[in-house]
Design a protein around this motif. Structure first.
Motif, mmCIF file in Angstrom:
data_model
loop_
_atom_site.group_PDB
_atom_site.id
_atom_site.type_symbol
_atom_site.label_atom_id
_atom_site.label_comp_id
_atom_site.label_asym_id
_atom_site.label_seq_id
_atom_site.Cartn_x
_atom_site.Cartn_y
_atom_site.Cartn_z
ATOM 1 N N PRO A 312 -16.223 -31.580 0.587
ATOM 2 C CA PRO A 312 -17.496 -31.673 0.687
ATOM 3 C C PRO A 312 -18.113 -31.676 2.236
ATOM 4 C CG PRO A 312 -15.880 -33.586 -0.304
ATOM 5 C CD PRO A 312 -14.817 -32.529 0.558
ATOM 6 N N THR A 313 -17.632 -31.740 3.220
ATOM 7 C CA THR A 313 -18.376 -31.515 4.398
ATOM 8 C C THR A 313 -17.434 -30.778 5.164
ATOM 9 O OG1 THR A 313 -17.285 -33.690 5.634
ATOM 10 C CG2 THR A 313 -19.225 -33.740 4.057
ATOM 11 N N ALA A 314 -18.091 -30.155 6.310
ATOM 12 C CA ALA A 314 -17.044 -29.452 7.267
ATOM 13 C C ALA A 314 -16.412 -30.045 7.806
ATOM 14 C CB ALA A 314 -18.463 -28.577 8.014
ATOM 15 N N GLU A 315 -16.441 -31.499 8.105
ATOM 16 C CA GLU A 315 -15.610 -32.250 8.943
ATOM 17 C C GLU A 315 -14.100 -32.615 8.121
ATOM 18 O OE1 GLU A 315 -19.190 -31.762 10.489
ATOM 19 O OE2 GLU A 315 -18.937 -32.885 8.645
ATOM 20 N N ILE A 316 -14.318 -32.532 6.693
ATOM 21 C CA ILE A 316 -13.361 -32.886 5.909
ATOM 22 C C ILE A 316 -12.439 -31.569 5.658
ATOM 23 C CG2 ILE A 316 -12.731 -33.705 3.762
ATOM 24 C CD1 ILE A 316 -14.968 -35.388 3.663
ATOM 25 N N LYS A 317 -11.222 -31.325 6.113
ATOM 26 C CA LYS A 317 -10.523 -30.323 5.668
ATOM 27 C C LYS A 317 -9.755 -30.645 4.471
ATOM 28 C CE LYS A 317 -6.202 -28.021 7.375
ATOM 29 N NZ LYS A 317 -5.386 -28.167 6.082
ATOM 30 N N PRO A 318 -9.776 -29.613 3.566
ATOM 31 C CA PRO A 318 -9.187 -29.877 2.142
ATOM 32 C C PRO A 318 -7.626 -30.142 2.144
ATOM 33 C CG PRO A 318 -10.620 -27.915 2.073
ATOM 34 C CD PRO A 318 -10.505 -28.303 3.591
ATOM 35 N N GLN A 319 -7.178 -31.297 1.476
ATOM 36 C CA GLN A 319 -5.958 -31.539 1.364
ATOM 37 C C GLN A 319 -4.887 -30.743 0.484
ATOM 38 O OE1 GLN A 319 -5.886 -35.827 1.466
ATOM 39 N NE2 GLN A 319 -7.547 -35.897 2.787
ATOM 40 N N GLY A 320 -4.935 -29.538 0.741
ATOM 41 C CA GLY A 320 -4.065 -28.706 -0.243
ATOM 42 C C GLY A 320 -5.020 -27.908 -1.086
ATOM 43 N N SER A 321 -4.233 -26.881 -1.926
ATOM 44 C CA SER A 321 -4.931 -26.150 -2.581
ATOM 45 C C SER A 321 -3.911 -25.836 -3.830
ATOM 46 C CB SER A 321 -5.240 -24.826 -1.953
ATOM 47 O OG SER A 321 -4.216 -24.016 -1.630
ATOM 48 N N ILE A 322 -4.554 -25.441 -4.874
ATOM 49 C CA ILE A 322 -3.620 -25.033 -6.130
ATOM 50 C C ILE A 322 -3.017 -23.794 -6.149
ATOM 51 C CG2 ILE A 322 -5.432 -23.776 -7.463
ATOM 52 C CD1 ILE A 322 -2.889 -26.317 -9.079
ATOM 53 N N GLY A 323 -1.586 -23.928 -6.457
ATOM 54 C CA GLY A 323 -1.033 -22.662 -6.083
ATOM 55 C C GLY A 323 0.270 -22.635 -7.023
ATOM 56 N N GLY A 324 1.375 -21.913 -6.758
ATOM 57 C CA GLY A 324 2.585 -22.068 -7.444
ATOM 58 C C GLY A 324 3.624 -21.041 -6.654
ATOM 59 N N GLY A 325 4.547 -20.522 -7.528
ATOM 60 C CA GLY A 325 5.497 -19.566 -6.940
ATOM 61 C C GLY A 325 6.478 -19.154 -7.898
ATOM 62 N N TYR A 326 7.472 -18.458 -7.241
ATOM 63 C CA TYR A 326 8.741 -17.931 -8.045
ATOM 64 C C TYR A 326 9.791 -18.364 -7.135
ATOM 65 C CZ TYR A 326 7.554 -15.571 -12.383
ATOM 66 O OH TYR A 326 7.216 -15.203 -13.628
ATOM 67 N N PHE A 327 11.186 -18.809 -7.957
ATOM 68 C CA PHE A 327 12.095 -19.364 -7.341
ATOM 69 C C PHE A 327 13.363 -18.938 -7.926
ATOM 70 C CE2 PHE A 327 8.440 -22.156 -6.930
ATOM 71 C CZ PHE A 327 8.374 -22.673 -5.414
ATOM 72 N N PHE A 328 14.506 -18.672 -7.064
ATOM 73 C CA PHE A 328 15.742 -18.659 -7.836
ATOM 74 C C PHE A 328 16.541 -20.114 -7.778
ATOM 75 C CE2 PHE A 328 15.210 -14.749 -5.297
ATOM 76 C CZ PHE A 328 15.466 -13.889 -6.433
ATOM 77 N N MET A 329 16.956 -20.055 -9.027
ATOM 78 C CA MET A 329 17.909 -21.498 -9.158
ATOM 79 C C MET A 329 19.220 -21.186 -9.755
ATOM 80 S SD MET A 329 15.904 -23.037 -12.680
ATOM 81 C CE MET A 329 16.171 -22.463 -14.319
ATOM 82 N N VAL A 330 20.249 -22.008 -9.492
ATOM 83 C CA VAL A 330 21.394 -21.750 -9.744
ATOM 84 C C VAL A 330 22.032 -22.627 -10.756
ATOM 85 C CG1 VAL A 330 23.966 -21.579 -8.914
ATOM 86 C CG2 VAL A 330 21.923 -20.537 -7.494
ATOM 87 N N GLY A 331 22.413 -22.102 -11.908
ATOM 88 C CA GLY A 331 23.169 -22.923 -12.839
ATOM 89 C C GLY A 331 24.604 -23.637 -12.597
ATOM 90 N N LYS A 332 24.571 -24.706 -13.439
ATOM 91 C CA LYS A 332 25.791 -25.719 -13.307
ATOM 92 C C LYS A 332 26.875 -24.927 -13.867
ATOM 93 C CE LYS A 332 25.104 -29.895 -12.973
ATOM 94 N NZ LYS A 332 24.864 -31.513 -13.470
ATOM 95 N N SER A 333 28.268 -24.844 -13.191
ATOM 96 C CA SER A 333 29.201 -24.112 -14.138
ATOM 97 C C SER A 333 30.516 -24.716 -13.604
ATOM 98 C CB SER A 333 29.025 -22.255 -13.983
ATOM 99 O OG SER A 333 28.850 -22.166 -12.455
ATOM 100 N N ASN A 334 31.106 -23.737 -12.389
ATOM 101 C CA ASN A 334 32.347 -24.424 -11.863
ATOM 102 C C ASN A 334 32.097 -23.743 -10.459
ATOM 103 O OD1 ASN A 334 33.516 -21.611 -11.619
ATOM 104 N ND2 ASN A 334 33.429 -21.776 -13.843
ATOM 105 N N GLU A 335 32.961 -24.335 -9.530
ATOM 106 C CA GLU A 335 32.744 -24.104 -8.083
ATOM 107 C C GLU A 335 32.977 -22.445 -7.752
ATOM 108 O OE1 GLU A 335 34.855 -25.414 -3.784
ATOM 109 O OE2 GLU A 335 35.772 -26.201 -5.676
#
Length: 456
Positions: A312-335
């Protein structure tokens, strides 16, 4: 290319995705999220890892498959079966596969997919992979996005981001400086608005599926409004209603002053094409306009610049922005199987390999690690070189503090519910049409958000 947008297919299947939210809850095993998901027994033989990605475009999926197969050869008796899984079938397919004990060992997906898998108890933490690679190499905000219960549930691959893309030639011709506040942004949009010559000042798209919340939250974050407090996790959308209503009203004022009336129902393709063709002076975008302009109007490339949406003003720094990403997740199986999957992901996070993946969609996709961003593979890309100043602006001013609506405090399935339904867009469209006030729109959005978040 708009058809390549990693979230585009979600808009077509919003109702189906909404249904899978209930399916995930119904199918989650007892004690979901505590390690109770069905897994695979270890027979001691060779391991064939199942690898899924939501990237179905051949250039992107092909690069990931080639790297996965290459990394698998570095482990004895480990191979990979690769599959590109479209978004419109991802959730039910993932739930069904995990419940049957044959879910993906590795999945390359958006943070919403990670949230759903973690809530179902289908994946394992990957802090050991993060530490092995080097935690300090990752952009901290991307680790925060997939954190929950003091654990990290996926490895950041590449970053999505949203900022203001503007026409440098029009700014120069009008003598306009980069806006540092909402009044300056509104004034610039009005000054650039020239319908008689086919140019509108600032696109404010509000297509009900996906586009409206992405637009809206950019203004909420700019005014310090979050769904959940990023530090405490407490519901915070209505913590300061005046600030939320102020953000809502400013977005509507910008729409009325300088955006085409029909943008009230615009999708990604509408405003991106308009900007690429030179018909819009400013848009909020993830950088997909770069590839579109290269295809449809190459003369626009040299006129494209970026700046963060101001507060809203030059003195107020935006607290974040909208974004996203891609990630690698690991499925549960065995050790042994989980170890093989994690070793493969570690291999794929090598700087040159990570850079090569982002280069399949340059500017739109940015590396989630500093080492990949500094690699010769990345910096040597022609488009990356051409947009080096813009990428620097994004990396320095956007990526350090971005959020996905509903996931400001880490993994939360609310993000998927927001994307899969249209309540945000419906209210904003009604306000833009003058049927309700900005205050009424926010109050209605807040009431539904609290219901979905199960907040009293």
């Amino acid at each position: 290319m708009i058809r390549n947008h990693p979230r585009a297919r979600l808009a077509v299947t919003a109702a189906a995705v909404a249904g899978t939210v209930a399916l995930l809850a119904a199918c989650s095993p007892p004690g979901a999220g505590t390690g109770s998901s069905a897994g695979r027994a270890d027979d001691g033989g060779p391991i064939n890892l199942t690898f899924w990605t939501n990237l179905t475009v051949s250039t992107q999926a092909g690069a990931i498959q080639q790297q996965a197969e290459q990394c698998a050869t570095q482990q004895q008796d480990v191979s990979v079966t690769f599959e590109a899984v479209p978004f419109d079938s991802m959730y039910p397919k993932m739930v069904t596969a995990f419940k049957a004990g044959n879910g993906p060992d590795i999945m390359n997906t958006i943070e919403g997919g990670v949230a759903a898998a973690e809530a179902g108890g289908f994946i394992v933490p990957v802090d050991d992979v993060i530490d092995s690679h080097g935690k300090d190499d990752f952009i901290p905000s991307f680790l925060h996005a997939v954190g929950k219960d003091d654990q990290t549930w996926a490895v950041p691959d590449w970053a999505l981001h949203q900022e203001v893309w503007y026409r440098k030639d029009l700014f120069q011709a009008k003598g306009i400086e980069i806006p540092k506040s909402w009044p300056e942004l509104l004034a610039a949009a009005k000054q650039l608005d020239d319908p008689a010559n086919g140019v509108r000042g600032f696109a404010v798209p509000m297509g009900s599926a996906l586009v409206a919340p992405q637009t809206y939250y950019q203004f909420l974050y700019a005014n310090g409004v979050h769904t959940f407090d990023p530090q405490t996790g407490e519901y915070a959308l209505d913590r300061d209603p005046a600030k939320a209503i102020e953000a809502t009203q400013f977005m509507l004022d910008l729409y009325k002053a300088a955006s085409p009336p029909e943008s009230r129902t615009w999708s990604w393709n509408d405003f991106r094409t308009g900007y690429a063709q030179g018909k819009l002076a400013m848009v909020l975008d993830f950088g997909a306009v770069v590839g579109l302009a290269a295809e449809q109007n190459p003369s626009m490339i040299d006129n494209m610049g970026v700046f963060p949406l101001p507060g809203p003003t030059a003195e107020i720094k935006p607290q974040g922005s909208i974004g996203g990403g891609y990630f690698f997740m690991v499925g549960k199986s065995n050790e042994r199987r989980e170890k093989a999957a994690k070793t493969l992901v570690e291999c794929m996070m090598q700087p040159d390999l990570a850079a090569a993946r982002t280069n399949t969609r340059p500017v739109f996709a940015l590396p989630a690690t500093n080492s990949a961003a500094e690699s010769a593979t990345y910096t040597g890309n022609e488009t990356v070189r051409r947009f080096a100043p813009e990428i620097q602006t994004i990396r320095e001013n956007i990526l350090p503090e971005w959020y996905r609506y509903g996931m400001e405090a880490g993994l939360n399935q609310l993000a998927g519910q927001i994307e899969a339904t249209t309540f945000v867009g419906d209210q904003l469209q009604a306000a833009a049409a003058g049927n309700i006030t900005a205050e009424q729109a926010f109050n209605n959005i807040n009431a539904e958000m609290k219901r979905l978040a199960k907040v009293s």
